[in-house]
Design a protein around this motif. Structure first.
Motif, mmCIF file in Angstrom:
data_model
loop_
_atom_site.group_PDB
_atom_site.id
_atom_site.type_symbol
_atom_site.label_atom_id
_atom_site.label_comp_id
_atom_site.label_asym_id
_atom_site.label_seq_id
_atom_site.Cartn_x
_atom_site.Cartn_y
_atom_site.Cartn_z
ATOM 1 N N ARG A 23 88.456 73.761 61.629
ATOM 2 C CA ARG A 23 89.639 73.276 60.910
ATOM 3 C C ARG A 23 89.659 71.749 60.832
ATOM 4 O O ARG A 23 90.307 71.180 59.958
ATOM 5 N N ALA A 27 87.693 68.895 53.968
ATOM 6 C CA ALA A 27 87.477 69.886 52.913
ATOM 7 C C ALA A 27 86.359 69.440 51.982
ATOM 8 O O ALA A 27 86.177 68.244 51.716
ATOM 9 N N VAL A 208 86.882 78.787 54.864
ATOM 10 C CA VAL A 208 87.512 77.693 54.112
ATOM 11 C C VAL A 208 87.201 77.745 52.624
ATOM 12 O O VAL A 208 87.868 77.079 51.830
ATOM 13 N N ASP A 227 89.324 78.028 49.124
ATOM 14 C CA ASP A 227 90.080 78.545 50.265
ATOM 15 C C ASP A 227 89.472 79.904 50.595
ATOM 16 O O ASP A 227 88.519 80.336 49.936
#
Length: 247
Positions: A23, A27, A208, A227
């Protein structure tokens, strides 16, 4: 950490990849088309390395990269003395054939990167390079007419291999619509075993993104979900005309 499936579909190839990451990792940037010598390739970009974990070029060569985690709780990222594994795929995108890409991959010094599995595929063959961080081994097999699965986890690859493979074999055992089955497989999660699931989630990591590559006789295309695929819709595909090996 990834789960990758490859299926042949009516003369075309469909490669799907769930990317699982910490996490804390930034991204990825959305897929773009970039030039590599005489070729063009489509790939999402990892901002940490300016590289990628998955790509396809306009000669119909797709590549994807999985971490190799022999021990439970192995590190999910390259160590401070290692070069990023994200650079391995972009350098292959100038290649016109899988054989060319194999020759480039075979020159990789495994000591420069944390352990990995590199998978190359076109509409005929699948090639794999495994690195344990010290040595590199290679295997090629025909794509054939059956689905293929590759998977890894920072919890230890052996921990997730069996449940994910059993699910994979169950979902593809009946024949039918492999495209729908592949999509469903990558969205699947067990509510009581999310950490082992294909679409996974645990305290420090989760799925992700989801990337779909299609290699067709006249084009290659990438469709991207920024996502987990059970949470978000895919973006519009990016496509390139598929060129001959000598163009």
């Amino acid at each position: 950490m990834c789960t990758v499936t490859i299926i042949p579909v009516r003369g075309s190839v469909r490669l799907a990849c769930n990317r699982d990451e910490l996490r804390s990792r930034p991204a990825a940037l959305l897929p773009v088309a970039r030039g590599y010598g005489a070729r063009k390739a489509i790939m999402p970009i990892d901002p940490v390395s300016d590289g990628t974990w998955i790509a396809v070029n306009d000669s119909g060569i797709a590549a994807t990269l999985l971490n190799v985690n022999v021990h439970p709780n192995a590190a999910d990222t390259d160590g401070p003395q290692k070069s990023s594994r994200g650079v391995l795929i972009p350098r292959l995108m100038a290649c016109a054939t899988v054989v060319d890409a194999e020759k480039v991959s075979a020159k990789t010094d495994p000591r420069q990167h944390s352990p990995f599995r590199l998978v190359l595929v076109d509409d005929k063959d699948i090639s794999q390079f495994w690195s344990d961080g010290y040595s590199l081994r290679y295997e090629r097999e025909a794509l054939g007419d059956q689905p293929h699965l590759f998977t890894s986890s920072g919890l230890g690859d052996a921990l997730v291999e069996r449940p994910r493979r059993e699910l994979f074999e169950q979902m593809f055992a009946t024949g039918g619509d492999w495209v729908s089955q592949q999509d469903a497989f990558h969205r699947h999660s067990w509510p009581d075993r999310r950490h082992l699931s294909v679409c996974m989630e645990r305290e420090e990591a989760r799925t992700v993104s989801h990337t779909l590559i299609e290699i067709e006789p006249g084009r290659v295309a990438v469709t991207y979900v920024p996502d987990a695929p059970d949470r978000a819709q895919s973006l519009a595909p990016i496509a390139l005309p598929r060129l001959g090996a000598n163009e």
